[in-house]
Write a protein that holds these residues in place. Structure first.
Motif, PDB file in Angstrom:
ATOM      1  N   LYS A 103       0.661  -1.583  -0.364  1.00 13.99           N
ATOM      2  CA  LYS A 103       0.220  -0.037   0.051  1.00 13.99           C
ATOM      3  C   LYS A 103       0.835   1.332  -0.108  1.00 13.99           C
ATOM      4  O   LYS A 103       1.441   1.298   1.064  1.00 13.99           O
ATOM      5  CB  LYS A 103      -0.642  -0.044   1.231  1.00 13.99           C
ATOM      6  N   VAL A 104       0.220   2.129  -0.507  1.00 17.31           N
ATOM      7  CA  VAL A 104       1.333   3.300  -0.658  1.00 17.31           C
ATOM      8  C   VAL A 104       0.232   4.779  -1.039  1.00 17.31           C
ATOM      9  O   VAL A 104      -0.546   4.462  -1.722  1.00 17.31           O
ATOM     10  CB  VAL A 104       2.403   3.311  -2.619  1.00 17.31           C
ATOM     11  N   VAL A 105      -0.069   5.551  -0.736  1.00 16.20           N
ATOM     12  CA  VAL A 105      -0.648   7.012  -0.361  1.00 16.20           C
ATOM     13  C   VAL A 105      -0.219   8.127  -0.772  1.00 16.20           C
ATOM     14  O   VAL A 105       0.766   8.031  -1.433  1.00 16.20           O
ATOM     15  CB  VAL A 105      -1.744   7.285   0.815  1.00 16.20           C
ATOM     16  N   ASN A 106      -0.976   8.558  -0.968  1.00 18.65           N
ATOM     17  CA  ASN A 106      -0.585  10.355  -2.042  1.00 18.65           C
ATOM     18  C   ASN A 106       0.409  10.195  -3.125  1.00 18.65           C
ATOM     19  O   ASN A 106       1.131  10.896  -2.847  1.00 18.65           O
ATOM     20  CB  ASN A 106       0.137  10.835  -0.654  1.00 18.65           C
ATOM     21  N   VAL A 107       0.010   8.859  -3.499  1.00 22.82           N
ATOM     22  CA  VAL A 107       0.575   9.111  -4.987  1.00 22.82           C
ATOM     23  C   VAL A 107       0.117   9.228  -6.892  1.00 22.82           C
ATOM     24  O   VAL A 107      -1.328   8.901  -6.574  1.00 22.82           O
ATOM     25  CB  VAL A 107       1.809   8.381  -5.056  1.00 22.82           C
ATOM     26  N   ILE A 108       0.284   9.781  -7.603  1.00 21.35           N
ATOM     27  CA  ILE A 108      -0.749  10.163  -8.900  1.00 21.35           C
ATOM     28  C   ILE A 108      -0.296   8.431  -9.791  1.00 21.35           C
ATOM     29  O   ILE A 108       1.581   8.782 -10.391  1.00 21.35           O
ATOM     30  CB  ILE A 108      -0.376  11.344  -9.397  1.00 21.35           C
ATOM     31  N   THR A 109      -1.105   8.165 -10.509  1.00 21.61           N
ATOM     32  CA  THR A 109       0.376   6.936 -11.220  1.00 21.61           C
ATOM     33  C   THR A 109       0.140   7.743 -13.004  1.00 21.61           C
ATOM     34  O   THR A 109      -0.927   8.478 -12.837  1.00 21.61           O
ATOM     35  CB  THR A 109      -1.107   6.022 -11.337  1.00 21.61           C
ATOM     36  N   GLY A 110       1.145   7.651 -13.915  1.00 26.51           N
ATOM     37  CA  GLY A 110       0.888   8.248 -14.648  1.00 26.51           C
ATOM     38  C   GLY A 110       0.265   6.826 -16.176  1.00 26.51           C
ATOM     39  O   GLY A 110      -0.257   5.706 -15.211  1.00 26.51           O
ATOM     40  N   GLY A 111       0.779   6.626 -17.262  1.00 30.20           N
ATOM     41  CA  GLY A 111      -0.074   5.636 -17.864  1.00 30.20           C
ATOM     42  C   GLY A 111       0.734   4.515 -18.101  1.00 30.20           C
ATOM     43  O   GLY A 111       1.529   4.289 -17.776  1.00 30.20           O
ATOM     44  N   PRO A 112       0.058   3.299 -18.516  1.00 27.25           N
ATOM     45  CA  PRO A 112       0.478   1.574 -18.581  1.00 27.25           C
ATOM     46  C   PRO A 112       1.788   1.591 -19.853  1.00 27.25           C
ATOM     47  O   PRO A 112       1.650   2.384 -20.267  1.00 27.25           O
ATOM     48  CB  PRO A 112      -0.426   1.083 -19.112  1.00 27.25           C
ATOM     49  N   ALA A 113       2.433   1.278 -19.568  1.00 30.94           N
ATOM     50  CA  ALA A 113       3.670   1.206 -20.051  1.00 30.94           C
ATOM     51  C   ALA A 113       4.593  -0.370 -19.795  1.00 30.94           C
ATOM     52  O   ALA A 113       4.816  -0.971 -19.004  1.00 30.94           O
ATOM     53  CB  ALA A 113       5.235   1.957 -20.165  1.00 30.94           C
ATOM     54  N   GLU A 114       4.745  -1.032 -20.965  1.00 29.92           N
ATOM     55  CA  GLU A 114       5.305  -2.111 -21.106  1.00 29.92           C
ATOM     56  C   GLU A 114       6.742  -2.321 -21.204  1.00 29.92           C
ATOM     57  O   GLU A 114       7.796  -1.379 -22.030  1.00 29.92           O
ATOM     58  CB  GLU A 114       5.255  -2.968 -22.300  1.00 29.92           C
ATOM     59  N   ARG A 115       7.510  -2.552 -19.410  1.00 27.01           N
ATOM     60  CA  ARG A 115       9.198  -3.137 -19.234  1.00 27.01           C
ATOM     61  C   ARG A 115       9.778  -3.683 -19.246  1.00 27.01           C
ATOM     62  O   ARG A 115       8.713  -4.866 -18.336  1.00 27.01           O
ATOM     63  CB  ARG A 115       8.696  -1.658 -18.420  1.00 27.01           C
ATOM     64  N   THR A 116      10.202  -4.318 -20.399  1.00 21.44           N
ATOM     65  CA  THR A 116      11.725  -5.530 -19.562  1.00 21.44           C
ATOM     66  C   THR A 116      12.498  -4.757 -18.588  1.00 21.44           C
ATOM     67  O   THR A 116      13.527  -4.070 -18.263  1.00 21.44           O
ATOM     68  CB  THR A 116      12.122  -6.039 -21.227  1.00 21.44           C
ATOM     69  N   MET A 117      12.711  -6.044 -17.710  1.00 23.80           N
ATOM     70  CA  MET A 117      13.175  -5.444 -16.513  1.00 23.80           C
ATOM     71  C   MET A 117      13.610  -6.732 -15.765  1.00 23.80           C
ATOM     72  O   MET A 117      13.744  -7.913 -16.809  1.00 23.80           O
ATOM     73  CB  MET A 117      12.092  -5.911 -15.248  1.00 23.80           C
ATOM     74  N   THR A 118      14.877  -7.035 -15.102  1.00 22.20           N
ATOM     75  CA  THR A 118      15.768  -8.167 -15.280  1.00 22.20           C
ATOM     76  C   THR A 118      14.804  -9.431 -14.541  1.00 22.20           C
ATOM     77  O   THR A 118      15.452 -10.460 -15.007  1.00 22.20           O
ATOM     78  CB  THR A 118      16.806  -8.118 -13.783  1.00 22.20           C
ATOM     79  N   THR A 119      13.628  -9.517 -14.369  1.00 18.42           N
ATOM     80  CA  THR A 119      12.658 -10.026 -13.852  1.00 18.42           C
ATOM     81  C   THR A 119      11.596 -10.793 -15.022  1.00 18.42           C
ATOM     82  O   THR A 119      10.904 -11.161 -14.791  1.00 18.42           O
ATOM     83  CB  THR A 119      11.877 -10.355 -12.972  1.00 18.42           C
ATOM     84  N   GLY A 120      12.304 -10.191 -16.882  1.00 18.75           N
ATOM     85  CA  GLY A 120      11.033 -10.571 -17.337  1.00 18.75           C
ATOM     86  C   GLY A 120      10.146  -9.468 -17.617  1.00 18.75           C
ATOM     87  O   GLY A 120       9.967  -7.701 -17.325  1.00 18.75           O
ATOM     88  N   LEU A 121       8.848  -9.371 -18.852  1.00 18.11           N
ATOM     89  CA  LEU A 121       8.467  -8.596 -18.747  1.00 18.11           C
ATOM     90  C   LEU A 121       6.863  -7.927 -18.125  1.00 18.11           C
ATOM     91  O   LEU A 121       6.693  -8.910 -17.406  1.00 18.11           O
ATOM     92  CB  LEU A 121       7.335  -8.927 -20.089  1.00 18.11           C
TER      93      LEU A 121
END
Length: 111
Positions: free
Chosen positions: A47-65
């Motif tokens: 749980k995190v509060v007081n944040v605004i989220t941006g648009g979705p994006a696909e990213r390849t990270m060290t643990t996969g897509l």
């Protein structure tokens, strides 16, 4: 445009934005300290509060897509990390709906 309502947290340890000290997460909602963000160590939270989220994006990270959304402080607009919308690897699905906060962008907030 009116003032933004901010939520204040209570607990043993509260993490806040390093720029404006807005409350973001309590240590009780931390899932793991074993993550790496763009600026070094990062923490995974339920749980995190007081944040605004941006648009979705696909990213390849060290643990996969993953499909992720950057998260920003609702008061000062600082980029703090990201939210996991979807993990394509079955073993990584536990991250879905959780948040990454980068340690270098956090401060301990006095309550």
């Amino acid at each position: 445009m009116g003032m933004t309502h901010r939520e204040y947290l209570w607990g043993d340890r509260i993490y806040g934005c390093s720029k404006c000290h807005t409350h973001l997460a309590a240590i009780e909602s931390m899932v793991s300290r074993a993550f790496t963000g763009q600026h070094g160590r990062a923490y995974l939270f339920d749980k995190v509060v007081n944040v605004i989220t941006g648009g979705p994006a696909e990213r390849t990270m060290t643990t996969g897509l993953h499909t992720v959304r950057d998260i920003y402080c609702c008061k000062c607009g600082t980029t703090l990390g990201w939210k996991y919308d979807r993990a394509y690897e079955t073993s990584q699905r536990y991250k879905e709906g959780k948040f990454i906060l980068e340690r270098n962008l956090l401060v301990d907030v006095e309550i």
